[in-house]
Design a protein around this motif. Structure first.
Motif, mmCIF file in Angstrom:
data_model
loop_
_atom_site.group_PDB
_atom_site.id
_atom_site.type_symbol
_atom_site.label_atom_id
_atom_site.label_comp_id
_atom_site.label_asym_id
_atom_site.label_seq_id
_atom_site.Cartn_x
_atom_site.Cartn_y
_atom_site.Cartn_z
ATOM 1 N N TRP A 274 66.006 12.910 30.869
ATOM 2 C CA TRP A 274 64.916 13.986 30.764
ATOM 3 C C TRP A 274 65.028 14.642 29.502
ATOM 4 C CZ3 TRP A 274 67.316 18.626 30.770
ATOM 5 C CH2 TRP A 274 68.474 18.663 31.286
ATOM 6 N N TYR A 275 66.265 14.984 29.127
ATOM 7 C CA TYR A 275 66.561 15.615 27.985
ATOM 8 C C TYR A 275 65.894 14.931 26.838
ATOM 9 C CZ TYR A 275 70.451 12.675 29.010
ATOM 10 O OH TYR A 275 71.166 11.650 29.083
ATOM 11 N N SER A 276 65.523 14.050 26.836
ATOM 12 C CA SER A 276 65.080 13.105 25.410
ATOM 13 C C SER A 276 63.524 12.986 25.775
ATOM 14 C CB SER A 276 65.632 11.732 25.513
ATOM 15 O OG SER A 276 65.460 11.008 26.366
ATOM 16 N N ASN A 277 63.081 13.558 26.743
ATOM 17 C CA ASN A 277 61.421 13.346 27.095
ATOM 18 C C ASN A 277 60.639 14.213 25.939
ATOM 19 O OD1 ASN A 277 62.480 11.635 29.247
ATOM 20 N ND2 ASN A 277 61.067 12.782 30.673
ATOM 21 N N PRO A 278 59.756 13.528 25.170
ATOM 22 C CA PRO A 278 58.741 14.294 24.388
ATOM 23 C C PRO A 278 57.465 14.980 25.160
ATOM 24 C CG PRO A 278 58.400 12.299 24.140
ATOM 25 C CD PRO A 278 59.443 12.023 25.104
ATOM 26 N N PRO A 279 56.792 15.956 24.555
ATOM 27 C CA PRO A 279 55.793 16.615 25.250
ATOM 28 C C PRO A 279 54.839 15.435 25.434
ATOM 29 C CG PRO A 279 56.536 17.950 23.505
ATOM 30 C CD PRO A 279 57.203 16.501 23.335
ATOM 31 N N ASN A 280 53.814 15.736 26.320
ATOM 32 C CA ASN A 280 52.877 14.692 26.833
ATOM 33 C C ASN A 280 51.801 14.585 25.695
ATOM 34 O OD1 ASN A 280 54.019 14.234 29.426
ATOM 35 N ND2 ASN A 280 52.744 16.042 30.426
ATOM 36 N N GLU A 281 51.627 15.743 24.880
ATOM 37 C CA GLU A 281 50.514 15.676 24.098
ATOM 38 C C GLU A 281 50.957 14.833 22.821
ATOM 39 O OE1 GLU A 281 50.248 19.299 21.375
ATOM 40 O OE2 GLU A 281 52.145 19.979 22.044
ATOM 41 N N TYR A 282 52.300 14.499 22.438
ATOM 42 C CA TYR A 282 52.705 13.819 21.632
ATOM 43 C C TYR A 282 52.283 12.318 22.020
ATOM 44 C CZ TYR A 282 56.380 10.997 19.297
ATOM 45 O OH TYR A 282 57.169 9.842 18.743
ATOM 46 N N LEU A 283 52.660 12.060 23.470
ATOM 47 C CA LEU A 283 52.750 10.598 23.978
ATOM 48 C C LEU A 283 51.105 10.334 24.000
ATOM 49 C CD1 LEU A 283 55.134 10.847 27.058
ATOM 50 C CD2 LEU A 283 55.532 9.779 24.837
ATOM 51 N N ALA A 284 50.042 11.168 24.405
ATOM 52 C CA ALA A 284 48.641 10.948 24.464
ATOM 53 C C ALA A 284 48.141 10.686 22.881
ATOM 54 C CB ALA A 284 48.156 12.013 25.047
ATOM 55 N N ALA A 285 48.722 11.358 22.128
ATOM 56 C CA ALA A 285 48.182 11.259 20.721
ATOM 57 C C ALA A 285 48.622 9.804 20.248
ATOM 58 C CB ALA A 285 48.836 12.193 19.636
ATOM 59 N N ASN A 286 49.733 9.261 20.359
ATOM 60 C CA ASN A 286 50.309 8.026 20.008
ATOM 61 C C ASN A 286 50.069 6.874 20.996
ATOM 62 O OD1 ASN A 286 51.728 8.637 17.300
ATOM 63 N ND2 ASN A 286 52.265 10.387 18.663
ATOM 64 N N ASN A 287 49.504 6.846 22.133
ATOM 65 C CA ASN A 287 49.094 6.011 22.957
ATOM 66 C C ASN A 287 50.429 5.562 23.538
ATOM 67 O OD1 ASN A 287 47.346 4.345 24.634
ATOM 68 N ND2 ASN A 287 47.348 2.809 23.143
ATOM 69 N N GLN A 288 51.201 6.625 23.929
ATOM 70 C CA GLN A 288 52.431 6.260 24.576
ATOM 71 C C GLN A 288 52.434 6.536 26.038
ATOM 72 O OE1 GLN A 288 55.415 4.689 23.276
ATOM 73 N NE2 GLN A 288 54.228 4.056 21.423
ATOM 74 N N THR A 289 51.404 6.717 26.867
ATOM 75 C CA THR A 289 51.348 7.172 27.931
ATOM 76 C C THR A 289 52.405 6.710 29.180
ATOM 77 O OG1 THR A 289 49.354 5.727 28.470
ATOM 78 C CG2 THR A 289 49.050 8.007 27.808
ATOM 79 N N ASN A 290 52.741 5.258 28.938
ATOM 80 C CA ASN A 290 53.726 4.871 29.806
ATOM 81 C C ASN A 290 55.282 5.110 29.524
ATOM 82 O OD1 ASN A 290 51.685 2.921 31.038
ATOM 83 N ND2 ASN A 290 51.987 1.496 29.745
ATOM 84 N N SER A 291 55.276 5.908 28.449
ATOM 85 C CA SER A 291 56.681 6.566 28.421
ATOM 86 C C SER A 291 56.982 7.795 28.933
ATOM 87 C CB SER A 291 56.873 6.788 26.750
ATOM 88 O OG SER A 291 56.829 5.339 26.222
ATOM 89 N N PRO A 292 58.021 7.958 29.475
ATOM 90 C CA PRO A 292 58.253 9.258 30.107
ATOM 91 C C PRO A 292 58.271 10.537 29.447
ATOM 92 C CG PRO A 292 60.129 7.652 30.714
ATOM 93 C CD PRO A 292 59.230 7.303 29.608
ATOM 94 N N GLY A 293 57.454 11.693 29.882
ATOM 95 C CA GLY A 293 57.152 12.837 29.202
ATOM 96 C C GLY A 293 57.797 14.101 30.015
ATOM 97 N N ASN A 294 56.651 15.002 29.667
ATOM 98 C CA ASN A 294 56.729 16.394 30.588
ATOM 99 C C ASN A 294 57.606 17.121 29.665
ATOM 100 O OD1 ASN A 294 54.816 15.612 32.422
ATOM 101 N ND2 ASN A 294 56.296 16.140 34.036
ATOM 102 N N GLY A 295 58.240 16.783 28.489
ATOM 103 C CA GLY A 295 59.006 17.559 27.593
ATOM 104 C C GLY A 295 60.477 17.409 28.255
ATOM 105 N N PRO A 296 61.422 18.064 27.548
ATOM 106 C CA PRO A 296 62.846 18.033 27.832
ATOM 107 C C PRO A 296 63.454 19.172 28.511
ATOM 108 C CG PRO A 296 62.592 18.931 25.510
ATOM 109 C CD PRO A 296 61.212 18.803 26.196
#
Length: 599
Positions: A274-296
């Motif tokens: 969880w400490y390495s999870n980026p924010p959701n806006e970063y994932l959405a902008a890069n079409n990485q929605t299958n990667s874990p997010g919600n920030g760190p």
């Protein structure tokens, strides 16, 4: 340019994109899924026909201080955990040991010992006695020549539960394992409890403060705040997202005068890192929605009848298959063999639950993704001279979480700064045969995290610090001085992971990690005031060569420095390893008079 040629170019670049290795928002989750014959094989230079002893894995920690008496040992379980996925825990009948010559024990130690060989993932497991969790741990990942590891945990605080002669109890052990043609490791497990009698020369000294607040005090009753036994799962609650709330109903005896909630926490699957999870806006902008997010940022919230009574900002335990599995062979990560539990003082709230009615503890995790395992044990001290105690909650301040997130990114490269602060304060009094005792409990948290993605997302660096202060103050009617039990913790994590020389499905992963904590404790003792200081830091660096999603070679080097200092004694250990081999191991029990210790 004709239509046929454009179609050819489109198809060419389309198939080329499949040949290029995909970039993930966090490399740690992808690395966790890599298959590896190399990691389970022996790297010894000995002849393959020469029998080799199993490799011993261990966690660096301070040895348990034992009395100079011979223990009465109680072997409870021998079991082979093979394909246990989807099956209930292993149950064993437990009765208080009757074969021991003594009935009074000053130390009780749980020993878990296991062997395994072949290939296997790291597996989380737990041990419960009548629903009360005694140990949460992670298995070691085996090798072809076999491994052995043991965990020794001081479980003296569960004294009243372990020595309950009035009923038969159930010990439950849950270890979810898969055995097939790929994952062949079977865990052969033995569990023994060692009971150490009081030394014959031990003399009872007059205690100046009530039993519940003595250093050697153990609860008279421990209630499980966990799920019921008949499950195809562990007894922990599963928190699957940020809105998920786990609830447990309970009732306490009406003569309680102190209560402490011990909380067990572990994080897995999409939130293991969880400490390495980026924010959701970063994932959405890069079409990485299958990667874990919600920030760190994560926090565990504990409520009593919908009122927040405490929080846990957990230490970042890295399991034996995390980051680079070669880092944890044979020295495992801090806390991975004995995951920490966290105490929350409930005494200020006793007045609200001494009515003999049902009440509810609740657990939730801020920003959680699937899945967190959480349960708790409620330690209660009872007044033997009173049928009923009474109390009042005097003050309760729950300062809202203050969180700041600063994001700046361009494509898959970016920087994310996250900070958070929170404070909780409560105070209340309880009237018992000891008189009117007022207890205050304060928690203060501070969190900082910086995260950097570079090289088009192939390199990630995380630098995180958690400051965690809790303080208990107890005002007794017979003393002018307050009793105190304060602790100040600093949890530190630095981690970077880099993918090098990407060529189709062939690449190199280079990882560096620094993991550690500092703990300062101050506590009132019967003989005065005690202080202790613990600093535990682990540095690891490793490399893995991956071909066609298979780890074919690699190296892991680990160094750890463990330093404990107090008036009662010191313990130092400095150790280093590289790919199963211990390079050096220096241990010292004496205190250094020239050190910068505050003692």
């Amino acid at each position: 340019m004709n239509h046929t040629f454009l179609t050819f170019l489109f198809l060419f670049f389309f198939f080329l994109s499949f040949l290029h290795h995909p970039t993930y928002a966090s490399n740690l989750y992808k690395i966790k899924q890599l298959n590896s014959d190399f990691l389970s094989q022996s790297t010894s230079s000995h002849d393959s026909h020469t029998p080799q002893s199993p490799t011993k894995y261990f966690e660096v920690t301070k040895p348990i201080e034992l009395p100079k008496t011979k223990p009465c040992s109680y072997h409870i379980l021998h079991h082979e955990f093979a394909h246990t996925y989807g099956k209930p825990p292993v149950f064993v009948n437990y009765t208080s040991p009757s074969h021991c010559s003594s009935t009074k024990f000053s130390k009780i130690v749980l020993e878990w010992k296991a062997t395994c060989e072949g290939r296997q993932f790291d597996r989380i497991f737990g041990i419960w006695l009548d629903g009360v969790e005694l140990l949460r741990s992670c298995t070691a990942e085996p090798r072809a020549t076999g491994i052995v590891w043991s965990v020794e945990k001081d479980i003296t605080r569960y004294h009243s539960l372990l020595l309950n002669h009035q009923k038969n109890q159930t010990l439950a052990v849950f270890l979810r394992n898969v055995v097939d043609q790929t994952y062949t490791g079977v865990y052969h497990v033995d569990i023994t409890i060692h009971f150490y009698p009081f030394h014959v020369n031990t003399h009872e000294t007059k205690k100046l403060n009530p039993l519940a607040f003595r250093t050697d005090s153990h609860a008279d009753l421990i209630l499980p705040i966990s799920r019921n036994l008949q499950l195809n799962d562990g007894l922990w609650f599963n928190i699957q997202n940020s809105t998920d709330v786990a609830l447990k109903e309970f009732t306490i005896p009406q003569n309680a005068y102190r209560a402490v909630l011990e909380v067990y926490v572990s994080f897995h699957e999409k939130d293991e890192f969880w400490y390495s999870n980026p924010p959701n806006e970063y994932l959405a902008a890069n079409n990485q929605t299958n990667s874990p997010g919600n920030g760190p940022f994560r926090e565990v919230l504990v409520t009593l009848d919908d009122k927040l009574v405490g929080s846990v900002w957990p230490f970042t335990v890295i399991y034996t298959g995390g980051v680079n599995p070669l880092l944890w062979r044979p020295i495992t990560g801090i806390g991975s063999f004995d995951l920490p539990s966290y105490d929350i003082e409930i005494t200020p709230f006793l007045g609200t639950i001494l009515d003999g009615k049902n009440h509810l503890f609740g657990f939730k995790v801020t920003n959680a993704l699937n899945v967190w395992y959480i349960d708790a044990n409620l330690h209660l001290w009872l007044d033997a001279k009173s049928v009923r105690t009474e109390g009042v909650l005097l003050n309760h301040i729950d300062k809202p979480l203050v969180e700041s997130i600063v994001s700046e990114f361009n494509g898959l490269n970016g920087t994310f700064l996250t900070s958070a602060k929170k404070s909780i304060l409560s105070s209340g009094w309880v009237r018992s045969s000891f008189g009117n005792i007022t207890t205050s409990f304060v928690q203060d948290f501070t969190y900082y995290s910086s995260m950097l993605f570079s090289k088009n997302g192939a390199k990630q660096a995380v630098n995180q610090t958690i400051l965690f202060i809790d303080a208990v103050r107890v005002k007794l009617p017979s003393s002018r001085l307050d009793l105190i039990d304060d602790s100040s913790r600093k949890f530190s994590l630095y981690l970077d992971s880099d993918q090098l020389a990407q060529d189709n499905d062939n690449f190199i992963v280079v990882s560096n990690v620094t993991l550690g904590f500092d703990v300062n404790k101050a506590k009132s003792e019967d003989s005065g005031f005690s202080k202790s200081y613990l600093k535990n830091v682990l540095d690891g660096k490793g490399k893995m060569v991956v071909e066609n999603n298979l780890v074919v070679s690699g190296v892991g080097e680990t160094q750890q420095d463990y330093r404990y200092e107090s008036k009662e004694g010191c313990y130092f250990r400095n150790i280093g390893s590289s790919n199963y081999t211990i390079l050096y191991d220096k241990v010292k029990y004496s205190c250094n008079k020239r050190s910068h210790s505050p003692f």
